[in-house]
Write a protein that holds these residues in place. Sequence first.
Motif, mmCIF file in Angstrom:
data_model
loop_
_atom_site.group_PDB
_atom_site.id
_atom_site.type_symbol
_atom_site.label_atom_id
_atom_site.label_comp_id
_atom_site.label_asym_id
_atom_site.label_seq_id
_atom_site.Cartn_x
_atom_site.Cartn_y
_atom_site.Cartn_z
ATOM 1 N N ASP A 34 -7.644 -8.663 4.352
ATOM 2 C CA ASP A 34 -7.793 -9.122 2.973
ATOM 3 C C ASP A 34 -9.185 -8.736 2.493
ATOM 4 O OD1 ASP A 34 -5.275 -10.304 2.789
ATOM 5 O OD2 ASP A 34 -5.992 -12.187 3.642
ATOM 6 N N THR A 35 -9.234 -7.771 1.565
ATOM 7 C CA THR A 35 -10.506 -7.313 1.007
ATOM 8 C C THR A 35 -10.550 -7.459 -0.504
ATOM 9 O OG1 THR A 35 -9.727 -5.051 0.723
ATOM 10 C CG2 THR A 35 -10.787 -5.573 2.827
ATOM 11 N N GLY A 36 -9.396 -7.606 -1.142
ATOM 12 C CA GLY A 36 -9.340 -7.645 -2.594
ATOM 13 C C GLY A 36 -9.094 -6.276 -3.192
ATOM 14 N N PHE A 37 -9.060 -5.212 -2.366
ATOM 15 C CA PHE A 37 -8.838 -3.849 -2.853
ATOM 16 C C PHE A 37 -7.387 -3.681 -3.288
ATOM 17 C CE2 PHE A 37 -7.762 0.623 -2.289
ATOM 18 C CZ PHE A 37 -8.820 1.251 -2.942
ATOM 19 N N LYS A 38 -7.168 -3.110 -4.474
ATOM 20 C CA LYS A 38 -5.819 -2.884 -4.996
ATOM 21 C C LYS A 38 -5.488 -1.399 -5.070
ATOM 22 C CE LYS A 38 -5.060 -7.216 -5.745
ATOM 23 N NZ LYS A 38 -4.356 -7.963 -4.746
ATOM 24 N N ARG A 39 -6.360 -0.606 -5.747
ATOM 25 C CA ARG A 39 -6.121 0.832 -5.889
ATOM 26 C C ARG A 39 -7.425 1.538 -6.219
ATOM 27 N NH1 ARG A 39 -4.426 -0.862 -11.085
ATOM 28 N NH2 ARG A 39 -2.375 -1.431 -10.363
ATOM 29 N N CYS A 40 -7.437 2.831 -5.985
ATOM 30 C CA CYS A 40 -8.611 3.652 -6.289
ATOM 31 C C CYS A 40 -8.747 3.799 -7.801
ATOM 32 C CB CYS A 40 -8.444 5.021 -5.630
ATOM 33 S SG CYS A 40 -9.847 6.122 -5.903
ATOM 34 N N VAL A 41 -9.929 4.203 -8.243
ATOM 35 C CA VAL A 41 -10.156 4.418 -9.668
ATOM 36 C C VAL A 41 -9.282 5.541 -10.222
ATOM 37 C CG1 VAL A 41 -12.486 3.493 -9.709
ATOM 38 C CG2 VAL A 41 -12.156 5.898 -9.224
ATOM 39 N N CYS A 42 -8.800 6.456 -9.365
ATOM 40 C CA CYS A 42 -7.925 7.538 -9.819
ATOM 41 C C CYS A 42 -6.468 7.080 -9.913
ATOM 42 C CB CYS A 42 -8.044 8.747 -8.895
ATOM 43 S SG CYS A 42 -7.290 8.550 -7.269
ATOM 44 N N GLY A 43 -6.165 5.841 -9.500
ATOM 45 C CA GLY A 43 -4.808 5.301 -9.588
ATOM 46 C C GLY A 43 -4.038 5.370 -8.286
ATOM 47 N N ASN A 44 -4.585 6.010 -7.256
ATOM 48 C CA ASN A 44 -3.918 6.142 -5.969
ATOM 49 C C ASN A 44 -3.838 4.793 -5.254
ATOM 50 O OD1 ASN A 44 -2.910 7.079 -3.505
ATOM 51 N ND2 ASN A 44 -4.934 7.679 -2.785
ATOM 52 N N GLU A 45 -2.652 4.452 -4.749
ATOM 53 C CA GLU A 45 -2.466 3.208 -3.993
ATOM 54 C C GLU A 45 -1.967 3.448 -2.579
ATOM 55 O OE1 GLU A 45 0.182 0.676 -6.151
ATOM 56 O OE2 GLU A 45 -1.119 0.558 -7.894
ATOM 57 N N THR A 46 -1.556 4.678 -2.246
ATOM 58 C CA THR A 46 -0.887 4.912 -0.966
ATOM 59 C C THR A 46 -1.632 5.856 -0.025
ATOM 60 O OG1 THR A 46 0.443 6.649 -1.977
ATOM 61 C CG2 THR A 46 1.396 4.444 -1.914
ATOM 62 N N LYS A 47 -2.213 6.931 -0.517
ATOM 63 C CA LYS A 47 -2.888 7.903 0.349
ATOM 64 C C LYS A 47 -4.330 7.470 0.584
ATOM 65 C CE LYS A 47 -2.267 12.241 0.063
ATOM 66 N NZ LYS A 47 -2.292 13.632 -0.427
ATOM 67 N N LEU A 48 -4.518 6.498 1.482
ATOM 68 C CA LEU A 48 -5.835 5.945 1.750
ATOM 69 C C LEU A 48 -6.128 6.036 3.246
ATOM 70 C CD1 LEU A 48 -5.402 2.728 -0.387
ATOM 71 C CD2 LEU A 48 -6.691 4.760 -1.045
ATOM 72 N N ASP A 49 -7.343 6.453 3.593
ATOM 73 C CA ASP A 49 -7.813 6.441 4.972
ATOM 74 C C ASP A 49 -8.641 5.184 5.144
ATOM 75 O OD1 ASP A 49 -6.715 8.997 5.556
ATOM 76 O OD2 ASP A 49 -8.435 9.929 4.549
ATOM 77 N N ILE A 50 -8.242 4.328 6.116
ATOM 78 C CA ILE A 50 -8.907 3.044 6.297
ATOM 79 C C ILE A 50 -9.527 2.989 7.681
ATOM 80 C CG2 ILE A 50 -8.576 0.540 6.353
ATOM 81 C CD1 ILE A 50 -6.188 0.995 4.439
ATOM 82 N N GLU A 51 -10.813 2.622 7.731
ATOM 83 C CA GLU A 51 -11.552 2.491 8.984
ATOM 84 C C GLU A 51 -12.107 1.070 9.049
ATOM 85 O OE1 GLU A 51 -15.796 4.124 10.595
ATOM 86 O OE2 GLU A 51 -14.531 5.533 9.505
ATOM 87 N N VAL A 52 -11.864 0.377 10.158
ATOM 88 C CA VAL A 52 -12.288 -1.025 10.299
ATOM 89 C C VAL A 52 -13.191 -1.166 11.514
ATOM 90 C CG1 VAL A 52 -11.483 -3.381 10.636
ATOM 91 C CG2 VAL A 52 -10.099 -1.784 9.298
ATOM 92 N N THR A 53 -14.333 -1.837 11.328
ATOM 93 C CA THR A 53 -15.251 -2.118 12.426
ATOM 94 C C THR A 53 -15.693 -3.573 12.345
ATOM 95 O OG1 THR A 53 -17.138 -1.343 11.124
ATOM 96 C CG2 THR A 53 -16.126 0.257 12.594
ATOM 97 N N PRO A 54 -15.947 -4.215 13.479
ATOM 98 C CA PRO A 54 -16.444 -5.600 13.443
ATOM 99 C C PRO A 54 -17.794 -5.661 12.752
ATOM 100 C CG PRO A 54 -15.773 -4.988 15.664
ATOM 101 C CD PRO A 54 -15.747 -3.747 14.835
ATOM 102 N N GLU A 55 -18.051 -6.760 12.096
ATOM 103 C CA GLU A 55 -19.314 -6.924 11.374
ATOM 104 C C GLU A 55 -20.341 -7.568 12.255
ATOM 105 O OE1 GLU A 55 -19.614 -9.539 7.819
ATOM 106 O OE2 GLU A 55 -19.832 -7.588 6.880
#
Length: 55
Positions: A34-55
């Motif tokens: 849960d980050t609050g992210f919905k879509r990119c400014v270009c309107g893309n909602e599906t082609k996203l590369d996501i990288e997660v690291t512990p804080e």
Amino acid sequence: MHETKPRYKVIIRCGECGEKYILRGRPNEEGGYDTGFKRCVCGNETKLDIEVTPE
């Protein structure tokens, strides 16, 4: 006492325009974050590369 989930640094890169977002998020029940992210400014909602690291 209320238990808090650990936070993670979530980096999202758009596969369409290359925009990069750096957010903080907590794990959710669906296996995502849960980050609050919905879509990119270009309107893309599906082609996203996501990288997660512990804080």
